[in-house]
Write an enzyme that holds these catalytic residues in place. Sequence first.
Site, PDB file in Angstrom:
ATOM      1  N   THR C 355       0.812  -1.207   0.000  1.00 45.86           N
ATOM      2  CA  THR C 355       0.000   0.000   0.000  1.00 45.86           C
ATOM      3  C   THR C 355       0.853   1.268   0.000  1.00 45.86           C
ATOM      4  O   THR C 355       2.048   1.229   0.236  1.00 45.86           O
ATOM      5  CB  THR C 355      -0.923   0.026   1.228  1.00 45.86           C
ATOM      6  OG1 THR C 355      -0.132  -0.261   2.376  1.00 45.86           O
ATOM      7  CG2 THR C 355      -2.014  -0.991   1.097  1.00 45.86           C
ATOM      8  N   ASP C 356       0.195   2.386  -0.246  1.00 45.47           N
ATOM      9  CA  ASP C 356       0.880   3.682  -0.315  1.00 45.47           C
ATOM     10  C   ASP C 356       0.878   4.389   1.030  1.00 45.47           C
ATOM     11  O   ASP C 356       0.845   5.608   1.106  1.00 45.47           O
ATOM     12  CB  ASP C 356       0.190   4.598  -1.317  1.00 45.47           C
ATOM     13  CG  ASP C 356       0.060   3.969  -2.667  1.00 45.47           C
ATOM     14  OD1 ASP C 356       1.037   3.379  -3.113  1.00 45.47           O
ATOM     15  OD2 ASP C 356      -1.008   4.056  -3.265  1.00 45.47           O
ATOM     16  N   SER C 381       1.388   8.640   4.853  1.00 43.68           N
ATOM     17  CA  SER C 381       0.769   8.546   3.545  1.00 43.68           C
ATOM     18  C   SER C 381       1.849   8.914   2.549  1.00 43.68           C
ATOM     19  O   SER C 381       2.401   9.995   2.617  1.00 43.68           O
ATOM     20  CB  SER C 381      -0.403   9.509   3.452  1.00 43.68           C
ATOM     21  OG  SER C 381      -0.857   9.550   2.131  1.00 43.68           O
ATOM     22  N   ARG C 382       2.143   7.978   1.642  1.00 44.28           N
ATOM     23  CA  ARG C 382       3.316   8.209   0.799  1.00 44.28           C
ATOM     24  C   ARG C 382       3.018   9.101  -0.389  1.00 44.28           C
ATOM     25  O   ARG C 382       3.923   9.689  -0.943  1.00 44.28           O
ATOM     26  CB  ARG C 382       3.876   6.867   0.321  1.00 44.28           C
ATOM     27  CG  ARG C 382       4.821   6.283   1.347  1.00 44.28           C
ATOM     28  CD  ARG C 382       5.174   4.862   1.019  1.00 44.28           C
ATOM     29  NE  ARG C 382       5.006   4.027   2.207  1.00 44.28           N
ATOM     30  CZ  ARG C 382       4.850   2.732   2.180  1.00 44.28           C
ATOM     31  NH1 ARG C 382       4.812   2.091   1.039  1.00 44.28           N
ATOM     32  NH2 ARG C 382       4.708   2.052   3.291  1.00 44.28           N
ATOM     33  N   VAL C 383       1.777   9.165  -0.822  1.00 43.91           N
ATOM     34  CA  VAL C 383       1.508  10.014  -1.986  1.00 43.91           C
ATOM     35  C   VAL C 383       0.491  11.103  -1.695  1.00 43.91           C
ATOM     36  O   VAL C 383       0.317  12.018  -2.476  1.00 43.91           O
ATOM     37  CB  VAL C 383       1.013   9.189  -3.190  1.00 43.91           C
ATOM     38  CG1 VAL C 383       2.072   8.226  -3.628  1.00 43.91           C
ATOM     39  CG2 VAL C 383      -0.282   8.492  -2.885  1.00 43.91           C
TER      40      VAL C 383
END
Lengths: 192, 205, 521
Positions: C355-356, C381-383
Amino acid sequence: MPNNRRIQKEKVAAYATVLVDSAYEAGGQDKVLEIRDQFERILSVVRSHMDLSNAMESSSYTPEQRKTLAREVFAQADPILAEVLAIMAERGDFALLSRVWDSYKTELERKLDVVVVDVTTVVELDDHLREVIINKTQADLGHNVVLREHIDKSLLGGILMSANGRRIDASVVSQLEHARNVLKDSTDGGEC
Amino acid sequence: MKMRAKKASTRLGALALAAGFTTLAFPALAFASEEESAGISAILPDMLEFIPMLVAFIILLIILGKFGWPKFEGMLEKRESTIKDALEKSEQNRIESERVLVEYKRQLDEAKDQASSIVAEARKTGEAVQADITAKAQAEAAAMIEKAHAAIEAEKKSALAELQGSMADLSVSVASKIIGEDLSDEEHRKIIERYVKEAGSFNAE
Amino acid sequence: MTEITAKSIDEALRKQLDALGTSVESREVGTVIQVGDGIARVDGLKDAMAGELLEFTNSEGQTVYGMAQNLEEDEVGAVLLGDVTAIKENDTVKTTGRLVEVPSGREMLGRVVNPLGMPIDGKGPIKADGTRPVEFKAPGVIYRKPVHEPMQTGILAVDAMIPIGRGQRELIIGDRQTGKTAIAIDAIINQKGKDMICIYVAIGQKASTVAGVVETLEKYDAMDYTIIVNASASDSAPMQYIAPMAGAAIGEYFVYNGEDGKPAGPENKGRAVLIVYDDLSKQAVAYRQMSLTLRRPPGREAYPGDIFYLHSRLLERAVKMSDDMGAGSMTALPIIETQAGDVSAYIPTNVISITDGQIYLQTDLFFQGQRPAVDVGISVSRVGGSAQVKAMKQVAGTLRLDLASYRELKAFTQFGSDLDKATQDQLNRGAHMTELLKQGRYNPMPVMDQAVAIYAGGHGYLDSIPVEDVVRFRGELLNYLHASKAEIFDALNKEQKFTDEIETDLTAAIEAFKLQFAPSA
């Protein structure tokens, strides 16, 4: 283990070839087909009786015990078939039964150029119908066709033909069933 | 004020002088009444007493004038300044209190304004909230009606589907009965022949 | 609306009968050799495809569907979908030539269906616009676009610190009873009026729990744009296994088709979809059961070797489509339940790596009353950052800093008692900010409300208020601002960020409100 797989394959082919060859020698094409019918019945019996197949495959019996057991169970079958099955049981190859059955059918097709088509109808076929069916199936399959006729009143009408693991279900009962499903599952119930 | 004070001090000096002279002028009168000697001598001072007393008085006056007077005047001046200060302070206090009063009045007015604005705002908020609640309630009611309609519709649909299903079952079972019983062998064979001709190929994918 | 009359039914039946074809094609048939544990071994069916839909017919003519799984030399291992007990040995099996697919379409909105797309809410049949395959290859790179639009959950802690974008895959992970489902449900409720279609896939849950979810969503008018796919605990393992994929397939219909049901393209915009898989650990367990009964070799924790691929291909179907493809999106919120906070178990590590980003929920926080119990320190949250609205970005930076220094100081100052003023101020600010992140259930906040609340906290307007009043202050402040200073929100919504002008107005308004705010004790 590819080697093991090849050995298995060869074993299966050996059993099937022996069965076809010895049947052919004993009574020609008719004998081969008779054994085929018996084999089919035995297969369905074995499949619906887990105890039987378990016993035949079980390693807790000695090979001799399994052999005698097979002989006794299949006593009513053709001696050729019974003997082959007994040997399979003895050698612990009984689990290969359905593969032998497949191989047997292939051998039949290859050696005798014959395909058995099972035909189920409500009434008995007359010669004209037989001709019609054989003409059609021979054209489809490219082999000589031998019909095995069955009567089943539950079809209500029409015909059910099967060969080589494929089936044409043109029976009235399945058509009605289809119609019922279409009528039921349709969501177009008027304009509301 | 200073002038007045000076005047007062001069007046006081004159008074003391007058008292001195009175004493000088009537010492005989005092003796006369003692000795009950009548005549003018009674009111004339006895010179023997009068001279020393005058000298003493003058000496006293000089001493007082020399040493007592400045002290006395200093005291008066001090007193005068305290009174002046007090007066000044009271004046200041008065001005200050007037200013504070104005200030308080202004604040009171402001507070009144603020209170009324808060009330107005609260009223405005209240009205907005009320309108909001009303709108919400109306929307909710509408949604509920909508939902009820949808539910009725769904119910109807499922009833229809169910009915259709049972109709299908019924008609199919009737059809099976009819086909199963009413067809002759010959008819069966005809059907079979037709089906075989219509059927697809075994090799069809 | 028509009346239900014999005539209308008769007409409908006739219409259907006309459509009935009589031609019969040959079908491949096989025989069931062995059946048990929801698994059937089938003889024959040499041409079966992996994942093909099989039709089992028992001696009474009853039909049960199955899915071809193991294609072996002389037999096919299939899983049964539906009534497992109806099938016996020697029953016939037909291939259908179709992969397993589910009906999909706009009529499914507001409905509860099983993983095969059949309605289970008693509201009548669903007229589907079409079907979509359960296993669908995720679109490739050129059809995609980076995530750039926000997907607001309405939860302050999440939207401010762990922003989620449309097309993102954000894992919600935590122990049981930490409010994982609550976050997902709140996110669904918050999509009201945002032209978002929500799909809630319930896997292996109690039917009563699912009924509760449906009721909640109905209560908050969220069912109108929501589809619930339910494979409850009593459904067979294969049903639980295909449920997430079926949900994704139902969702993909909306991504790849516009509002009118025609395929999406540059002119015909695809829709935005939010899909919640609740939860994937149960799906993994169901798949493990299925694989073991199919006699596939077990791996770590007895899960089959392809469990990673199962989850990665499922989550890869979350997508943000390029403008040429209609710009639709599917945001996935998978949920994973951990045992005693152990995120290093097999399935959690797998899904975390796919997951992101993830939202961690902690039991301790939950019982300390910090709800939602989001541990903002380790949630990421990566994006999502690129998908956050500007106003939020402006205020969230200080919030993050405040909370980080608060955590650090708090741990450090547990021993000492004499603190200098600056430290005390920092602790005080942190306590207030932490309190500010508390939020009730079913109470989503619009993003600008969140921004204003954080603005107030970040600029120290809360510091003088007792900690226990912070939540009340936040609520009353927002009410006040909406009721009497609505122009601030209008301006914020227009500008999407805090300009100097807005800041001046807002500061004045907050100060004015603070005057009339009465602390409770």
